[in-house]
Scaffold this active site. Structure first.
Site, short mmCIF file in Angstrom:
data_model
loop_
_atom_site.label_atom_id
_atom_site.label_comp_id
_atom_site.label_asym_id
_atom_site.label_seq_id
_atom_site.Cartn_x
_atom_site.Cartn_y
_atom_site.Cartn_z
N ASP A 13 1.11 -0.93 -0.03
CA ASP A 13 -0.07 -0.25 -0.14
C ASP A 13 0.86 1.40 -0.06
O ASP A 13 0.46 2.47 0.52
CB ASP A 13 -1.01 0.26 1.51
CG ASP A 13 -1.76 -1.40 1.41
OD1 ASP A 13 -2.46 -1.67 -0.02
OD2 ASP A 13 -2.23 -2.08 2.43
N LYS A 16 2.73 2.19 -5.32
CA LYS A 16 3.38 1.70 -6.55
C LYS A 16 2.25 1.80 -7.92
O LYS A 16 2.78 2.09 -8.84
CB LYS A 16 3.54 -0.06 -6.03
CG LYS A 16 4.04 0.01 -5.44
CD LYS A 16 4.42 -1.96 -4.80
CE LYS A 16 3.22 -2.22 -4.16
NZ LYS A 16 2.50 -1.58 -3.68
N HIS A 43 -5.29 -1.76 -6.06
CA HIS A 43 -4.58 -0.32 -6.38
C HIS A 43 -5.55 1.17 -7.01
O HIS A 43 -6.44 0.17 -8.18
CB HIS A 43 -3.04 0.22 -6.69
CG HIS A 43 -2.53 -0.85 -8.15
ND1 HIS A 43 -1.88 -1.44 -7.53
CD2 HIS A 43 -2.97 -0.59 -8.86
CE1 HIS A 43 -1.82 -2.09 -9.46
NE2 HIS A 43 -2.42 -1.60 -9.82
N GLN A 176 2.22 -6.07 -3.26
CA GLN A 176 2.49 -6.05 -1.46
C GLN A 176 3.98 -5.55 -1.45
O GLN A 176 4.16 -4.43 -1.89
CB GLN A 176 2.45 -7.10 -0.62
CG GLN A 176 0.89 -8.33 -0.94
CD GLN A 176 0.33 -8.98 -2.34
OE1 GLN A 176 1.62 -9.01 -2.59
NE2 GLN A 176 -0.18 -8.32 -2.47
P1 IMP Z 1 -2.61 -12.94 1.96
O1 IMP Z 1 -1.75 -11.82 0.94
O2 IMP Z 1 -3.88 -12.81 1.90
O3 IMP Z 1 -2.13 -14.23 2.01
O4 IMP Z 1 -2.64 -11.70 3.59
C1 IMP Z 1 -1.29 -12.48 4.36
C2 IMP Z 1 -0.68 -10.83 4.70
O5 IMP Z 1 -0.63 -9.61 3.64
C3 IMP Z 1 -1.66 -10.08 5.55
O6 IMP Z 1 -1.47 -9.40 6.35
C4 IMP Z 1 -2.43 -9.80 4.70
O7 IMP Z 1 -2.78 -8.03 4.96
C5 IMP Z 1 -1.08 -8.64 3.78
N1 IMP Z 1 -1.88 -8.35 2.23
C6 IMP Z 1 -1.26 -8.65 1.54
N2 IMP Z 1 -1.83 -8.22 0.62
C7 IMP Z 1 -1.94 -6.79 0.58
C8 IMP Z 1 -1.19 -5.83 0.15
O8 IMP Z 1 -1.49 -5.73 -1.51
N3 IMP Z 1 -1.52 -3.95 1.19
C9 IMP Z 1 -1.30 -4.61 2.41
N4 IMP Z 1 -1.09 -5.46 2.53
C10 IMP Z 1 -1.33 -7.05 2.01
#
Ligand code: IMP
Length: 382
Positions: A13, A16, A43, A176
């Site tokens: 976040d 990007k 995004h 991410q």
């Molecule tokens: P997952 O990617 O859904 O498995 O989540 C794993 C961790 O990554 C969690 O803490 C999510 O909140 C975080 N996360 C996944 N995608 C994003 C993103 O695009 N931005 C910020 N945090 C993310």
């Protein structure tokens, strides 16, 4: 044959999408590739006042660029198809190439992910889909029987290498952020892919030799969604005001983001594991109006200053941030942001302090969501 990687320097976040959108135009980039993650990312890009929300497809698609979804991704076909249809409904026919080697997120993966209570995942099935990939029981995009999707399937590695060999600029868009990397992030509070710059090569089939520039996007403060250590987190009114002013609510899940001060040990770690050439510093406008700003310059643990970023999330949870306090600046109008000679000296000081502490130039400053709300401090050349 320059490959350029844009990577998140914190917990995702960082903005990007906007930086990619800006560079695609200014560096005349024709190909944008994503290399990991799936629709856990998201995004919002604002082009001429029009808002676009994207989860799988890089924002370059809005400008007719060829967008590639690499083998390192996990793809939910329903979500991707509705994203394609949404673009078509707004008159954009996406130029898309999807790797047949990317893995498919199925209903089973989403059901399993909904049971997560520990990590605070986005519940999009990301982790379970990667688990099947590594267990060699997953399904790949090339095996899908969906005529609508299959018209976009192509050899991403081949196409990218052809473009690079013709001296075309290719931009690799990370999703991410560094601290969410499955290996180098705050495990287990991480996503399930390699978010760092190295992931661009394994996630698309391009040699590291072809990468010429790596830019880390860093927010002027820090945010995190989901669980896990966050040394500079602010649970007070200042944190609330950053959340409100910065509209810090997840694009994918709408969850309020945890907010805190800028963390230099974290940025230095990001410089190291990604090999950053420069930073793009985003959302600096959100800090306007604060009397004083804190920058975390070091961590203390058990009464000692740590000399490197802890590899253990349990240690990171316990560290005490050491702060340098800087004077803030008042509210600034857009016109002033565009002209750095008119910036109050405190803004220069904030930026130069970060540069000094990270030994990395801040080449781009972003002070608003629009492409035009961007200031270039050093020329970006791949
Ligand atoms: P997952 O990617 O859904 O498995 O989540 C794993 C961790 O990554 C969690 O803490 C999510 O909140 C975080 N996360 C996944 N995608 C994003 C993103 O695009 N931005 C910020 N945090 C993310």
């Amino acid at each position: 044959m320059p490959g350029i990687i844009i990577v998140g320097s914190q917990f995702g976040d960082e903005g990007k999408g906007k930086i990619v959108d800006y560079l695609v135009e200014t560096l005349n980039i024709e190909h944008v590739a994503r290399y990991q993650g799936g629709n856990n990312a998201g995004h919002t890009v604002v082009v001429k006042g029009e808002k676009f929300k994207l989860h799988n497809i890089p924002s370059g698609v809005i400008h007719g660029k060829v967008c590639m979804l690499g083998n390192g991704m996990v793809i939910d076909p329903d979500v991707l198809l509705s994203e394609i249809k949404g673009l078509q409904a707004r008159g954009i026919d996406p130029k898309l190439i999807i790797s047949p080697l990317a893995h498919v997120i199925t209903q089973k993966h989403k059901d399993l992910d909904r049971k997560d209570t520990k990590i605070g995942t986005t519940k999009r099935g990301i982790g379970p889909a990667y688990a099947d990939k590594i267990s060699r029981t997953g399904m790949r995009v090339g095996e899908l029987n969906n005529s609508e999707l299959s018209k976009y399937i192509g050899d991403v590695s081949l196409k990218l290498n052809e473009a690079l060999d013709k001296n075309k600029n290719v931009l690799f868009e990370g999703a991410q952020g560094t601290l969410l990397d499955i290996d180098h992030g705050t495990y287990p509070y991480v996503t399930s892919s390699n978010t760092i710059a190295g992931g661009a090569c394994t996630g698309t089939g391009v040699s590291p030799k072809k990468i010429k520039l790596i830019i880390g996007v860093a927010k002027a403060y820090t945010t995190r969604v989901g669980s896990g250590p966050f040394p500079t987190e602010l649970t007070d009114k200042t944190g609330d005001s950053l959340r409100e002013k910065g509209a810090e609510f997840g694009t994918t899940t709408g969850r309020p983001r945890r907010c805190g001060w800028l963390d230099i040990p974290m940025l230095n770690y990001s410089v190291r594991v990604n090999g950053l050439d420069a930073f793009a510093l985003t959302k600096i406008d959100v800090l306007s109006g604060l009397k004083e700003l804190k920058i975390c310059t070091a961590y203390e643990h058990n009464g000692k200053t740590l000399d490197s970023f802890p590899t253990d999330a349990k240690v990171l949870e316990k560290v005490k941030p050491v702060y340098e306090i800087l004077s803030g600046w008042g509210d600034i109008n857009l016109e002033t942001w565009h002209n750095s000679t008119k910036w109050p000296k405190e803004i220069h000081n904030y930026i130069e302090t970060i540069e000094k502490l990270t030994r990395t130039p801040i080449s781009i400053i972003s002070f608003g969501p629009g492409r035009e709300d961007t200031f270039i401090r050093h020329k970006i050349k791949a």
